[in-house]
Motif scaffolding. Structure first.
Motif, PDB file in Angstrom:
ATOM      1  N   MET A   1     -15.957  -2.927   4.510  1.00 52.17           N
ATOM      2  CA  MET A   1     -15.265  -1.670   4.347  1.00 52.17           C
ATOM      3  C   MET A   1     -14.074  -1.632   5.282  1.00 52.17           C
ATOM      4  N   SER A   2     -12.992  -1.035   4.823  1.00 50.79           N
ATOM      5  CA  SER A   2     -11.752  -0.946   5.567  1.00 50.79           C
ATOM      6  C   SER A   2     -11.807   0.150   6.616  1.00 50.79           C
ATOM      7  N   SER A   3     -10.708   0.264   7.338  1.00 49.31           N
ATOM      8  CA  SER A   3     -10.604   1.341   8.316  1.00 49.31           C
ATOM      9  C   SER A   3     -10.537   2.678   7.596  1.00 49.31           C
ATOM     10  N   PRO A   4     -10.949   3.767   8.268  1.00 44.94           N
ATOM     11  CA  PRO A   4     -10.924   5.064   7.616  1.00 44.94           C
ATOM     12  C   PRO A   4      -9.513   5.550   7.289  1.00 44.94           C
ATOM     13  N   ASN A   5      -8.506   4.877   7.801  1.00 37.95           N
ATOM     14  CA  ASN A   5      -7.129   5.277   7.534  1.00 37.95           C
ATOM     15  C   ASN A   5      -6.536   4.575   6.321  1.00 37.95           C
ATOM     16  N   CYS A   6      -7.336   3.790   5.617  1.00 37.93           N
ATOM     17  CA  CYS A   6      -6.861   3.048   4.465  1.00 37.93           C
ATOM     18  C   CYS A   6      -6.524   4.016   3.324  1.00 37.93           C
ATOM     19  N   CYS A   7      -5.492   3.686   2.566  1.00 35.01           N
ATOM     20  CA  CYS A   7      -5.072   4.527   1.448  1.00 35.01           C
ATOM     21  C   CYS A   7      -4.807   3.667   0.218  1.00 35.01           C
ATOM     22  N   VAL A   8      -5.279   4.135  -0.934  1.00 32.45           N
ATOM     23  CA  VAL A   8      -5.000   3.513  -2.224  1.00 32.45           C
ATOM     24  C   VAL A   8      -4.177   4.527  -3.015  1.00 32.45           C
ATOM     25  N   ARG A   9      -3.060   4.075  -3.596  1.00 33.99           N
ATOM     26  CA  ARG A   9      -2.180   4.967  -4.351  1.00 33.99           C
ATOM     27  C   ARG A   9      -2.103   4.549  -5.813  1.00 33.99           C
ATOM     28  N   VAL A  10      -2.124   5.530  -6.705  1.00 37.30           N
ATOM     29  CA  VAL A  10      -1.907   5.321  -8.135  1.00 37.30           C
ATOM     30  C   VAL A  10      -0.634   6.088  -8.487  1.00 37.30           C
ATOM     31  N   PHE A  11       0.346   5.383  -9.069  1.00 34.78           N
ATOM     32  CA  PHE A  11       1.620   6.030  -9.381  1.00 34.78           C
ATOM     33  C   PHE A  11       2.285   5.351 -10.568  1.00 34.78           C
ATOM     34  N   GLN A  12       3.197   6.076 -11.212  1.00 37.02           N
ATOM     35  CA  GLN A  12       3.933   5.526 -12.346  1.00 37.02           C
ATOM     36  C   GLN A  12       5.233   4.901 -11.842  1.00 37.02           C
ATOM     37  N   THR A  13       5.535   3.704 -12.338  1.00 36.37           N
ATOM     38  CA  THR A  13       6.764   3.018 -11.947  1.00 36.37           C
ATOM     39  C   THR A  13       7.931   3.530 -12.803  1.00 36.37           C
ATOM     40  N   GLU A  14       9.130   3.191 -12.399  1.00 38.66           N
ATOM     41  CA  GLU A  14      10.309   3.580 -13.171  1.00 38.66           C
ATOM     42  C   GLU A  14      10.300   2.942 -14.554  1.00 38.66           C
ATOM     43  N   ALA A  15       9.608   1.807 -14.704  1.00 40.40           N
ATOM     44  CA  ALA A  15       9.511   1.125 -16.001  1.00 40.40           C
ATOM     45  C   ALA A  15       8.450   1.754 -16.910  1.00 40.40           C
ATOM     46  N   GLN A  17       5.158   1.790 -16.356  1.00 40.94           N
ATOM     47  CA  GLN A  17       3.819   1.234 -16.105  1.00 40.94           C
ATOM     48  C   GLN A  17       3.144   2.059 -15.007  1.00 40.94           C
ATOM     49  N   TRP A  18       1.858   1.859 -14.839  1.00 44.93           N
ATOM     50  CA  TRP A  18       1.104   2.507 -13.766  1.00 44.93           C
ATOM     51  C   TRP A  18       0.676   1.447 -12.770  1.00 44.93           C
ATOM     52  N   SER A  19       0.866   1.717 -11.495  1.00 38.80           N
ATOM     53  CA  SER A  19       0.545   0.762 -10.436  1.00 38.80           C
ATOM     54  C   SER A  19      -0.546   1.307  -9.531  1.00 38.80           C
ATOM     55  N   VAL A  20      -1.344   0.387  -9.008  1.00 40.97           N
ATOM     56  CA  VAL A  20      -2.362   0.701  -8.000  1.00 40.97           C
ATOM     57  C   VAL A  20      -2.023  -0.147  -6.785  1.00 40.97           C
ATOM     58  N   ARG A  21      -1.835   0.484  -5.653  1.00 40.58           N
ATOM     59  CA  ARG A  21      -1.467  -0.216  -4.427  1.00 40.58           C
ATOM     60  C   ARG A  21      -2.342   0.266  -3.276  1.00 40.58           C
ATOM     61  N   SER A  22      -2.783  -0.691  -2.480  1.00 35.83           N
ATOM     62  CA  SER A  22      -3.556  -0.393  -1.280  1.00 35.83           C
ATOM     63  C   SER A  22      -2.740  -0.828  -0.077  1.00 35.83           C
ATOM     64  N   ASP A  23      -2.928  -0.131   1.048  1.00 36.84           N
ATOM     65  CA  ASP A  23      -2.238  -0.570   2.260  1.00 36.84           C
ATOM     66  C   ASP A  23      -3.046  -1.634   3.000  1.00 36.84           C
ATOM     67  N   THR A  24      -4.165  -2.069   2.405  1.00 38.73           N
ATOM     68  CA  THR A  24      -4.948  -3.176   2.944  1.00 38.73           C
ATOM     69  C   THR A  24      -4.522  -4.458   2.234  1.00 38.73           C
ATOM     70  N   PRO A  25      -4.048  -5.472   2.970  1.00 41.51           N
ATOM     71  CA  PRO A  25      -3.592  -6.717   2.325  1.00 41.51           C
ATOM     72  C   PRO A  25      -4.715  -7.426   1.564  1.00 41.51           C
ATOM     73  N   GLY A  26      -4.340  -8.061   0.447  1.00 41.14           N
ATOM     74  CA  GLY A  26      -5.275  -8.882  -0.315  1.00 41.14           C
ATOM     75  C   GLY A  26      -6.312  -8.121  -1.093  1.00 41.14           C
ATOM     76  N   THR A  27      -6.019  -6.912  -1.539  1.00 42.06           N
ATOM     77  CA  THR A  27      -7.021  -6.107  -2.234  1.00 42.06           C
ATOM     78  C   THR A  27      -6.881  -6.119  -3.744  1.00 42.06           C
ATOM     79  N   GLY A  28      -5.986  -6.928  -4.277  1.00 43.18           N
ATOM     80  CA  GLY A  28      -5.865  -7.020  -5.726  1.00 43.18           C
ATOM     81  C   GLY A  28      -5.064  -5.905  -6.347  1.00 43.18           C
ATOM     82  N   ASP A  29      -3.953  -5.528  -5.708  1.00 46.18           N
ATOM     83  CA  ASP A  29      -3.065  -4.524  -6.290  1.00 46.18           C
ATOM     84  C   ASP A  29      -2.708  -4.944  -7.706  1.00 46.18           C
TER      85      ASP A  29
END
Length: 81
Positions: A1-15, A17-29
């Protein structure tokens, strides 16, 4: 489990598409063709990381919903092929 400050974001790109991004490296964005697919992936990622999940509204980075998965656990369920 990551630190409690970890954040995952779901957002729409300008193109569009929908993206999922984590501020934890190597998480399979990843990028997804639909909002529902991205939210599903974001929930799974946030639960696995014990992270805060932020879901941005379509085409609007200012409107968002947040769910905190810190300290939550869920049973692992096998995928159905």
């Amino acid at each position: 489990m990551s630190s409690p400050n970890c954040c995952v974001r779901v957002f729409q790109t300008e193109a569009g598409q929908w993206s999922v991004r984590s501020d934890t490296p190597g998480t399979g964005d990843g990028d997804y063709p639909s909002q529902s697919d991205a939210i599903t992936a974001g929930v799974r990622m946030a639960m696995a990381e014990g992270a805060l999940l932020t879901i941005h509204a379509a085409n609007d980075a200012k409107t968002k919903s947040e769910i905190d998965f810190a300290g939550c656990s869920a049973p692992r369920v096998a995928s159905i092929a």
